[in-house]
Design a protein around this motif. Structure first.
Motif, PDB file in Angstrom:
ATOM      1  N   PRO A  92       0.854  -1.200   0.000  1.00  0.00           N
ATOM      2  CA  PRO A  92       0.000   0.000   0.000  1.00  0.00           C
ATOM      3  C   PRO A  92       0.882   1.240   0.000  1.00  0.00           C
ATOM      4  O   PRO A  92       2.023   1.213   0.490  1.00  0.00           O
ATOM      5  N   ARG A  93       0.371   2.305  -0.569  1.00  0.00           N
ATOM      6  CA  ARG A  93       1.169   3.526  -0.660  1.00  0.00           C
ATOM      7  C   ARG A  93       0.245   4.730  -0.736  1.00  0.00           C
ATOM      8  O   ARG A  93      -0.963   4.598  -0.901  1.00  0.00           O
ATOM      9  N   VAL A  94       0.839   5.881  -0.640  1.00  0.00           N
ATOM     10  CA  VAL A  94       0.092   7.118  -0.804  1.00  0.00           C
ATOM     11  C   VAL A  94       0.374   7.627  -2.206  1.00  0.00           C
ATOM     12  O   VAL A  94       1.524   7.881  -2.569  1.00  0.00           O
ATOM     13  N   GLY A  95      -0.679   7.739  -3.009  1.00  0.00           N
ATOM     14  CA  GLY A  95      -0.548   8.252  -4.362  1.00  0.00           C
ATOM     15  C   GLY A  95      -1.060   9.672  -4.428  1.00  0.00           C
ATOM     16  O   GLY A  95      -1.381  10.289  -3.416  1.00  0.00           O
ATOM     17  N   ARG A  96      -1.139  10.189  -5.636  1.00  0.00           N
ATOM     18  CA  ARG A  96      -1.596  11.556  -5.813  1.00  0.00           C
ATOM     19  C   ARG A  96      -2.517  11.614  -7.024  1.00  0.00           C
ATOM     20  O   ARG A  96      -2.203  11.067  -8.080  1.00  0.00           O
ATOM     21  N   ASN A  97      -3.658  12.240  -6.857  1.00  0.00           N
ATOM     22  CA  ASN A  97      -4.590  12.443  -7.959  1.00  0.00           C
ATOM     23  C   ASN A  97      -3.943  13.446  -8.925  1.00  0.00           C
ATOM     24  O   ASN A  97      -3.663  14.581  -8.539  1.00  0.00           O
ATOM     25  N   PRO A  98      -3.703  13.051 -10.195  1.00  0.00           N
ATOM     26  CA  PRO A  98      -3.000  13.958 -11.110  1.00  0.00           C
ATOM     27  C   PRO A  98      -3.788  15.229 -11.451  1.00  0.00           C
ATOM     28  O   PRO A  98      -3.193  16.252 -11.768  1.00  0.00           O
ATOM     29  N   ARG A  99      -5.105  15.184 -11.359  1.00  0.00           N
ATOM     30  CA  ARG A  99      -5.901  16.383 -11.681  1.00  0.00           C
ATOM     31  C   ARG A  99      -5.908  17.390 -10.547  1.00  0.00           C
ATOM     32  O   ARG A  99      -5.763  18.589 -10.770  1.00  0.00           O
ATOM     33  N   THR A 100      -6.127  16.895  -9.337  1.00  0.00           N
ATOM     34  CA  THR A 100      -6.292  17.805  -8.202  1.00  0.00           C
ATOM     35  C   THR A 100      -5.041  17.928  -7.342  1.00  0.00           C
ATOM     36  O   THR A 100      -4.925  18.871  -6.565  1.00  0.00           O
ATOM     37  N   GLY A 101      -4.140  16.955  -7.435  1.00  0.00           N
ATOM     38  CA  GLY A 101      -2.952  16.958  -6.593  1.00  0.00           C
ATOM     39  C   GLY A 101      -3.235  16.421  -5.204  1.00  0.00           C
ATOM     40  O   GLY A 101      -2.357  16.357  -4.357  1.00  0.00           O
ATOM     41  N   GLU A 102      -4.477  16.016  -4.963  1.00  0.00           N
ATOM     42  CA  GLU A 102      -4.888  15.502  -3.668  1.00  0.00           C
ATOM     43  C   GLU A 102      -4.226  14.149  -3.391  1.00  0.00           C
ATOM     44  O   GLU A 102      -4.096  13.315  -4.280  1.00  0.00           O
ATOM     45  N   LYS A 103      -3.830  13.921  -2.138  1.00  0.00           N
ATOM     46  CA  LYS A 103      -3.234  12.638  -1.756  1.00  0.00           C
ATOM     47  C   LYS A 103      -4.340  11.584  -1.692  1.00  0.00           C
ATOM     48  O   LYS A 103      -5.434  11.850  -1.210  1.00  0.00           O
ATOM     49  N   VAL A 104      -4.013  10.381  -2.195  1.00  0.00           N
ATOM     50  CA  VAL A 104      -4.971   9.284  -2.236  1.00  0.00           C
ATOM     51  C   VAL A 104      -4.280   8.031  -1.707  1.00  0.00           C
ATOM     52  O   VAL A 104      -3.145   7.740  -2.079  1.00  0.00           O
ATOM     53  N   HIS A 105      -4.986   7.278  -0.860  1.00  0.00           N
ATOM     54  CA  HIS A 105      -4.443   6.022  -0.357  1.00  0.00           C
ATOM     55  C   HIS A 105      -4.668   4.938  -1.409  1.00  0.00           C
ATOM     56  O   HIS A 105      -5.787   4.719  -1.851  1.00  0.00           O
ATOM     57  N   VAL A 106      -3.598   4.257  -1.816  1.00  0.00           N
ATOM     58  CA  VAL A 106      -3.678   3.163  -2.779  1.00  0.00           C
ATOM     59  C   VAL A 106      -3.482   1.866  -2.011  1.00  0.00           C
ATOM     60  O   VAL A 106      -2.469   1.678  -1.342  1.00  0.00           O
ATOM     61  N   GLU A 107      -4.474   0.973  -2.109  1.00  0.00           N
ATOM     62  CA  GLU A 107      -4.439  -0.305  -1.392  1.00  0.00           C
ATOM     63  C   GLU A 107      -3.334  -1.212  -1.933  1.00  0.00           C
ATOM     64  O   GLU A 107      -2.907  -1.069  -3.079  1.00  0.00           O
ATOM     65  N   ALA A 108      -2.939  -2.187  -1.121  1.00  0.00           N
ATOM     66  CA  ALA A 108      -2.008  -3.227  -1.573  1.00  0.00           C
ATOM     67  C   ALA A 108      -2.707  -4.051  -2.639  1.00  0.00           C
ATOM     68  O   ALA A 108      -3.930  -4.208  -2.621  1.00  0.00           O
ATOM     69  N   LYS A 109      -1.945  -4.552  -3.593  1.00  0.00           N
ATOM     70  CA  LYS A 109      -2.558  -5.364  -4.640  1.00  0.00           C
ATOM     71  C   LYS A 109      -1.537  -6.320  -5.229  1.00  0.00           C
ATOM     72  O   LYS A 109      -0.329  -6.159  -5.056  1.00  0.00           O
TER      73      LYS A 109
END
Length: 99
Positions: free
Chosen positions: A58-75
């Motif tokens: 899992p990691r913290v990603g970023r929405n490319p449009r808004t720049g908002e931080k997004v949690h990305v689940e493990a996969k």
């Protein structure tokens, strides 16, 4: 190359086989590879490469449009490692069938 293009090429090369049979053969091969990967197994095609699965943490990603931080689940993701012969052909090496 699309699946339909692969089937058409096989049909041209192996004209004694029915088009429907080639469709089934290609579907069964690809389904078996997908099923093995879904079970977490490794599939090795000598001279071509190996398919396996890898775990992504899992990691913290970023929405490319808004720049908002997004949690990305493990996969779990599919991974392909080309074999030596495939790498050589792609890089302009000799054709292994020409030996």
């Amino acid at each position: 190359m699309l699946r339909s293009e692969l089937i058409a090429k096989l049909a041209a090369e192996y004209s004694h086989l029915k088009h429907e049979d080639l469709e089934k053969i290609v579907a069964v091969i690809l389904d078996e590879i997908a099923d093995a990967l879904a079970e977490g197994n490794r599939v090795e095609l000598r001279g071509f490469g190996a398919f396996s699965v890898r775990e992504r943490k899992p990691r913290v990603g970023r929405n490319p449009r808004t720049g908002e931080k997004v949690h990305v689940e493990a996969k779990t993701v599919p991974f392909f490692r080309p074999g030596k012969e495939l790498r050589a052909r792609v890089n302009g090496g000799t054709d292994p069938e020409a030996r």
